[in-house]
Motif scaffolding. Sequence first.
Motif, PDB file in Angstrom:
ATOM      1  N   VAL A 241       0.838  -1.203   0.000  1.00  0.00           N
ATOM      2  CA  VAL A 241       0.000   0.000   0.000  1.00  0.00           C
ATOM      3  C   VAL A 241       0.873   1.253   0.000  1.00  0.00           C
ATOM      4  CG1 VAL A 241      -1.536   1.381   1.467  1.00  0.00           C
ATOM      5  CG2 VAL A 241      -2.077  -1.009   0.989  1.00  0.00           C
TER       6      VAL A 241
ATOM      7  N   THR B  42       2.586   1.663  -3.404  1.00  0.00           N
ATOM      8  CA  THR B  42       1.656   1.988  -4.481  1.00  0.00           C
ATOM      9  C   THR B  42       1.166   3.429  -4.397  1.00  0.00           C
ATOM     10  OG1 THR B  42       0.943  -0.322  -4.535  1.00  0.00           O
ATOM     11  CG2 THR B  42      -0.477   1.268  -5.626  1.00  0.00           C
ATOM     12  N   ILE B  43       0.888   3.920  -3.199  1.00  0.00           N
ATOM     13  CA  ILE B  43       0.401   5.302  -3.094  1.00  0.00           C
ATOM     14  C   ILE B  43       1.494   6.287  -3.515  1.00  0.00           C
ATOM     15  CG2 ILE B  43       0.987   5.710  -0.661  1.00  0.00           C
ATOM     16  CD1 ILE B  43      -2.245   6.819  -2.435  1.00  0.00           C
TER      17      ILE B  43
ATOM     18  N   LEU C  97       1.511   6.297  -7.302  1.00  0.00           N
ATOM     19  CA  LEU C  97       0.353   7.053  -7.796  1.00  0.00           C
ATOM     20  C   LEU C  97       0.548   8.556  -7.605  1.00  0.00           C
ATOM     21  CD1 LEU C  97      -2.422   4.681  -6.435  1.00  0.00           C
ATOM     22  CD2 LEU C  97      -1.908   5.080  -8.844  1.00  0.00           C
TER      23      LEU C  97
ATOM     24  N   LEU D  75      -5.152  13.240  -2.774  1.00  0.00           N
ATOM     25  CA  LEU D  75      -4.818  11.973  -3.427  1.00  0.00           C
ATOM     26  C   LEU D  75      -5.034  10.798  -2.470  1.00  0.00           C
ATOM     27  CD1 LEU D  75      -3.168  11.035  -6.220  1.00  0.00           C
ATOM     28  CD2 LEU D  75      -1.511  10.392  -4.470  1.00  0.00           C
ATOM     29  N   CYS D  76      -4.570  10.948  -1.237  1.00  0.00           N
ATOM     30  CA  CYS D  76      -4.708   9.871  -0.249  1.00  0.00           C
ATOM     31  C   CYS D  76      -6.180   9.578   0.038  1.00  0.00           C
ATOM     32  CB  CYS D  76      -3.971  10.235   1.037  1.00  0.00           C
ATOM     33  SG  CYS D  76      -2.175  10.302   0.858  1.00  0.00           S
ATOM     34  N   GLN D  77      -6.978  10.625   0.113  1.00  0.00           N
ATOM     35  CA  GLN D  77      -8.407  10.436   0.347  1.00  0.00           C
ATOM     36  C   GLN D  77      -9.063   9.763  -0.845  1.00  0.00           C
ATOM     37  OE1 GLN D  77     -10.656  14.049   0.955  1.00  0.00           O
ATOM     38  NE2 GLN D  77     -12.394  12.971   1.858  1.00  0.00           N
ATOM     39  N   HIS D  78      -8.675  10.168  -2.056  1.00  0.00           N
ATOM     40  CA  HIS D  78      -9.254   9.607  -3.272  1.00  0.00           C
ATOM     41  C   HIS D  78      -9.028   8.096  -3.352  1.00  0.00           C
ATOM     42  CE1 HIS D  78     -10.403   9.213  -7.497  1.00  0.00           C
ATOM     43  NE2 HIS D  78      -9.245   8.596  -7.715  1.00  0.00           N
ATOM     44  N   TYR D  79      -7.814   7.647  -2.993  1.00  0.00           N
ATOM     45  CA  TYR D  79      -7.497   6.221  -3.092  1.00  0.00           C
ATOM     46  C   TYR D  79      -7.778   5.457  -1.799  1.00  0.00           C
ATOM     47  CZ  TYR D  79      -5.370   6.907  -7.660  1.00  0.00           C
ATOM     48  OH  TYR D  79      -5.173   7.178  -8.988  1.00  0.00           O
ATOM     49  N   GLY D  80      -8.197   6.145  -0.762  1.00  0.00           N
ATOM     50  CA  GLY D  80      -8.539   5.469   0.487  1.00  0.00           C
ATOM     51  C   GLY D  80      -7.343   4.944   1.242  1.00  0.00           C
ATOM     52  N   LEU D  81      -6.239   5.685   1.244  1.00  0.00           N
ATOM     53  CA  LEU D  81      -5.063   5.251   1.997  1.00  0.00           C
ATOM     54  C   LEU D  81      -5.395   5.181   3.485  1.00  0.00           C
ATOM     55  CD1 LEU D  81      -1.958   4.652   2.005  1.00  0.00           C
ATOM     56  CD2 LEU D  81      -1.647   7.076   2.535  1.00  0.00           C
TER      57      LEU D  81
ATOM     58  N   TYR E 186       7.025   3.826 -10.200  1.00  0.00           N
ATOM     59  CA  TYR E 186       6.272   2.579 -10.227  1.00  0.00           C
ATOM     60  C   TYR E 186       7.108   1.382 -10.679  1.00  0.00           C
ATOM     61  CZ  TYR E 186       6.266   3.129 -15.282  1.00  0.00           C
ATOM     62  OH  TYR E 186       6.678   3.264 -16.582  1.00  0.00           O
TER      63      TYR E 186
END
Length: 357
Positions: A227, A230-231, A234, A256-262, A288
């Motif tokens: 995780v 990957t964040i 991204l 960004l963190c909120q968008h991907y649900g980190l 990546y």
Amino acid sequence: MQETARREGLPEDIAPWDWRYLAEKVRLQRYALDDAEVKPYFSLENMLAAMFDVAGRLFGLSFEERHDLPRYHADVRSWEVSRHGQLIGIFLSDNFARPGKKSGAWNSIYRAQGLHGGTSLPIVVNNTNFAKGEPTLLSFDDVRTLFHEFGHGLHCLLSNVRYQRLAGTRVPRDYVELPSQLMENWALVPEILDRHARHAETGAAIPPALVAKILAAQNFQQGYATVRYTISALLDLALHQEADGVDDPSAFEAELCQHYGLPAEAELAHSLPHFNHLFNGGYAAGYYVYLWAEVLEAEAFARFEESGDLFDAGLADALRRHIYSAGNARDPRQTFQAFCGREPSAQAMLKKRGLAS
């Protein structure tokens, strides 16, 4: 981890700065893997022999040490590398830390392979920074590093292209870590361990129970590590898609963190001001690639596992021709598909990390 926090009288609502402390407690409880128990079975000399053994079984390579070749330092060792009796290059190994030497581990090319205007044989060096001992004993992470850099070295030594600028590791970053990360898999092959992972004092083979502990520990915290990696990848890509730049880096990260649900407990491994890959080494918009290379190498090694023979001669020859020898003379995506017979998927990587259902 919450149970551990409860026992220690700490808040069960784990904050990012609590994670490593609690995770280490859990690791010791579950695996109790001590480097002092592991290292005697992994002497540097034996692991060099293990690497050469793997290269011989897979690719038909032989390594003859040469003590008469000029060296830039007394610690450096030199081998002539041959395949089926024909010299294909020189391999140098510079394994010990010393004042003035760069830290870390890396592969360098003093001369690349090429056929244009006459045959040019590669001269390749692997560098590490182990502490010199009698004998030099390695952790298993050190062994993986040794095999990783040797994978880069083999990429250069086995290169068979016309032009030097297309030889060996001179491929797109999407594919440069494939041969190196792939080679790490053979460090834990049972027959290689049984032959070469021998106790430095007694000569006894490494116990299967200790190997099982090493394997089990490899998957500890892989969810967390995956995780966090990957964040960051991204974040790197999202930043490079902002044509007008970013006015508020903190807000950009948070969105960004909120968008991907980190998960809040994980937090960003690399906040933008110290995300070094964005500014140095050519990895901007390419962070990546390490995880992508793991997708590729897990898919490639799965072919050997599916065959039932981790040294299958036909697969090994295809691996040499399509991956280790092709350089950038052909599209690496096409050469990978030629070897695997399919497009890569994440499934083998998730299985390797212990994350597949």
